[in-house]
Design an enzyme around this catalytic site. Sequence first.
Site, mmCIF file in Angstrom:
data_model
loop_
_atom_site.group_PDB
_atom_site.id
_atom_site.type_symbol
_atom_site.label_atom_id
_atom_site.label_comp_id
_atom_site.label_asym_id
_atom_site.label_seq_id
_atom_site.Cartn_x
_atom_site.Cartn_y
_atom_site.Cartn_z
ATOM 1 N N HIS A 49 -1.945 -4.725 -8.506
ATOM 2 C CA HIS A 49 -1.485 -5.882 -7.711
ATOM 3 C C HIS A 49 -0.152 -6.344 -8.305
ATOM 4 C CE1 HIS A 49 -1.664 -9.247 -5.081
ATOM 5 N NE2 HIS A 49 -2.586 -9.987 -5.652
ATOM 6 N N HIS A 70 0.710 0.953 -0.614
ATOM 7 C CA HIS A 70 0.207 -0.384 -0.259
ATOM 8 C C HIS A 70 -1.044 -0.217 0.581
ATOM 9 C CE1 HIS A 70 0.167 -4.502 1.240
ATOM 10 N NE2 HIS A 70 0.920 -4.779 0.194
ATOM 11 N N ASP A 86 7.422 -4.577 -5.384
ATOM 12 C CA ASP A 86 7.533 -4.604 -6.841
ATOM 13 C C ASP A 86 8.546 -3.592 -7.385
ATOM 14 O OD1 ASP A 86 5.633 -6.635 -7.363
ATOM 15 O OD2 ASP A 86 4.059 -5.224 -6.809
HETATM 16 N N1 COA Z 1 1.477 7.006 -6.498
HETATM 17 C C1 COA Z 1 0.911 8.208 -6.227
HETATM 18 N N2 COA Z 1 -0.027 8.382 -5.271
HETATM 19 C C2 COA Z 1 -0.385 7.293 -4.565
HETATM 20 C C3 COA Z 1 0.171 6.024 -4.772
HETATM 21 C C4 COA Z 1 1.134 5.912 -5.794
HETATM 22 N N3 COA Z 1 1.684 4.720 -6.080
HETATM 23 N N4 COA Z 1 -0.364 5.151 -3.925
HETATM 24 C C5 COA Z 1 -1.242 5.832 -3.193
HETATM 25 N N5 COA Z 1 -1.254 7.142 -3.563
HETATM 26 C C6 COA Z 1 -2.082 8.188 -3.025
HETATM 27 C C7 COA Z 1 -3.462 8.120 -3.646
HETATM 28 O O1 COA Z 1 -3.552 8.913 -4.808
HETATM 29 C C8 COA Z 1 -4.335 8.650 -2.522
HETATM 30 O O2 COA Z 1 -4.211 10.056 -2.489
HETATM 31 P P1 COA Z 1 -5.504 10.975 -2.164
HETATM 32 O O3 COA Z 1 -5.897 10.596 -0.758
HETATM 33 O O4 COA Z 1 -4.965 12.355 -2.315
HETATM 34 O O5 COA Z 1 -6.545 10.588 -3.179
HETATM 35 C C9 COA Z 1 -3.643 8.111 -1.274
HETATM 36 O O6 COA Z 1 -2.270 7.923 -1.628
HETATM 37 C C10 COA Z 1 -4.229 6.799 -0.779
HETATM 38 O O7 COA Z 1 -4.143 5.853 -1.814
HETATM 39 P P2 COA Z 1 -5.244 4.766 -2.174
HETATM 40 O O8 COA Z 1 -5.145 4.408 -3.629
HETATM 41 O O9 COA Z 1 -6.583 5.225 -1.675
HETATM 42 O O10 COA Z 1 -4.789 3.564 -1.272
HETATM 43 P P3 COA Z 1 -5.212 2.078 -1.477
HETATM 44 O O11 COA Z 1 -4.922 1.406 -0.218
HETATM 45 O O12 COA Z 1 -6.599 1.960 -2.008
HETATM 46 O O13 COA Z 1 -4.261 1.601 -2.668
HETATM 47 C C11 COA Z 1 -2.512 0.708 -3.927
HETATM 48 C C12 COA Z 1 -3.128 0.884 -2.521
HETATM 49 C C13 COA Z 1 -1.421 -0.350 -3.863
HETATM 50 C C14 COA Z 1 -3.593 0.235 -4.919
HETATM 51 C C15 COA Z 1 -1.957 2.060 -4.396
HETATM 52 O O14 COA Z 1 -0.963 2.482 -3.503
HETATM 53 C C16 COA Z 1 -1.405 2.001 -5.815
HETATM 54 O O15 COA Z 1 -2.151 2.158 -6.783
HETATM 55 N N6 COA Z 1 -0.061 1.778 -5.973
HETATM 56 C C17 COA Z 1 0.535 1.623 -7.282
HETATM 57 C C18 COA Z 1 0.388 0.192 -7.787
HETATM 58 C C19 COA Z 1 1.297 -0.777 -7.080
HETATM 59 O O16 COA Z 1 2.477 -0.558 -6.920
HETATM 60 N N7 COA Z 1 0.712 -1.923 -6.697
HETATM 61 C C20 COA Z 1 1.455 -3.000 -6.036
HETATM 62 C C21 COA Z 1 0.987 -3.178 -4.627
HETATM 63 S S1 COA Z 1 1.996 -4.356 -3.767
#
Ligand code: COA
Length: 374
Positions: A221, A260, A311
């Site tokens: 987050h 996201h 971010d």
């Molecule tokens: N880097 C690499 N791969 C990513 C990614 C990232 N930042 N964000 C998503 N993915 C990939 C996941 O590994 C997943 O791949 P898979 O289907 O092969 O397993 C796919 O994209 C879907 O991601 P998922 O984590 O299931 O989506 P979510 O909606 O649950 O998660 C976040 C969203 C924000 C938690 C996730 O994108 C993330 O961890 N981002 C990095 C942290 C961040 O910047 N947070 C700030 C948010 S405003």
Amino acid sequence: MSDDVKKGLLGIVVDETTISQVMPDINSLTYRGYAVQDLCEKCCFEEVAYLILNKELPNKTKLKKFKKALEENRNITINLREIVKHMPKRSHPMDVARTVVSVMGLEDKDTNNNSPAANMRKAIRIFAKTPTAIAAFFRARKGKNVIPPKKNLGFSENFFYMCFGKIPSKEIIKAFDVSLILYAEHSFNVSTFTARTITSSLSDIHSAITGAIGSLKGPLHGGANEAVMHMMSKIKKPESALKWINSALDKKEVVMGFGHRVYKKGDSRVPTMEKYFKKVSKIKNDKKFLKIYDIVKSVMIERKDIYPNVDFPTGPTYHLMGFDTDFFTPIFVLSRITGWSAHIMEQHAANKLIRPLSKYSGEKHRKVMLLNQR
Ligand code: COA
């Protein structure tokens, strides 16, 4: 996992809100109906804070009154200042932020009054005082004197003044204001939902915001803006960026500042923040992070079709402004207090206890054997 379990509440609509609307299909975000990009270009942060809290943009008189109320509430008690000064210097500033809001709850005369008027008074106090406490820790942990807030300064100017003892150029203040506007509100994100969940038991605003800060701290987050800077520091120079990002993706690492839950084709806040990141890089005559940014972004889009979130440009912008990396997420807090407070008041106005169900997957029913039979 069975289909009736909605892990992470993915795709579940849990309530109505009039505060903001995230529209991933058209890559748009509105606060009370106004496009956030428009607010960034035409308003100062205080106007947007007023809008989020009061549902309408202020006129001149109302803005003046609101700014005055903030100025008058900026001072923290001697007790709180001493607590901040005595916090372990190695404490993470997000833990400090969480603790200072909790202490403010001990000191506030309205703590247990959840009426709309009391909640608005408390929201203003938390919004006005938290920057003072955060800036105090910014300086105290370096062994520097704590600088008290100054009247007749805008929200951003006063924060810079309390952290650095001086106010930067108007362009830097505007870029900081824009980052605060973009961070102020974002519908039912995890920290806001945390605040609403705490509120739903009819708990108080200080408890709800304290919990929300704990939630925002996590790297999935708000903590991502800090994590982005650590990543940039690891990359070190633009020439290493391509190799670094390709290797991270080969190792299936999560790249901070990308992806996201709601936006899948780009975060509506990114183009505006990118514009101000570029401006700040130019003013500071330091394009290193901008170059790293562009390389990492293009590889992420090309290889993964995953776009930067707000971010990603905010982290290096705060670094260029001179803030310590672990203060990036506390700055996010200073702004998001407005969105959390509005959601807390909205939840109180039409409350329903938030209490989802779980599917039990543990041991089947069993009998306790006496100790000598086990
Ligand atoms: N880097 C690499 N791969 C990513 C990614 C990232 N930042 N964000 C998503 N993915 C990939 C996941 O590994 C997943 O791949 P898979 O289907 O092969 O397993 C796919 O994209 C879907 O991601 P998922 O984590 O299931 O989506 P979510 O909606 O649950 O998660 C976040 C969203 C924000 C938690 C996730 O994108 C993330 O961890 N981002 C990095 C942290 C961040 O910047 N947070 C700030 C948010 S405003």
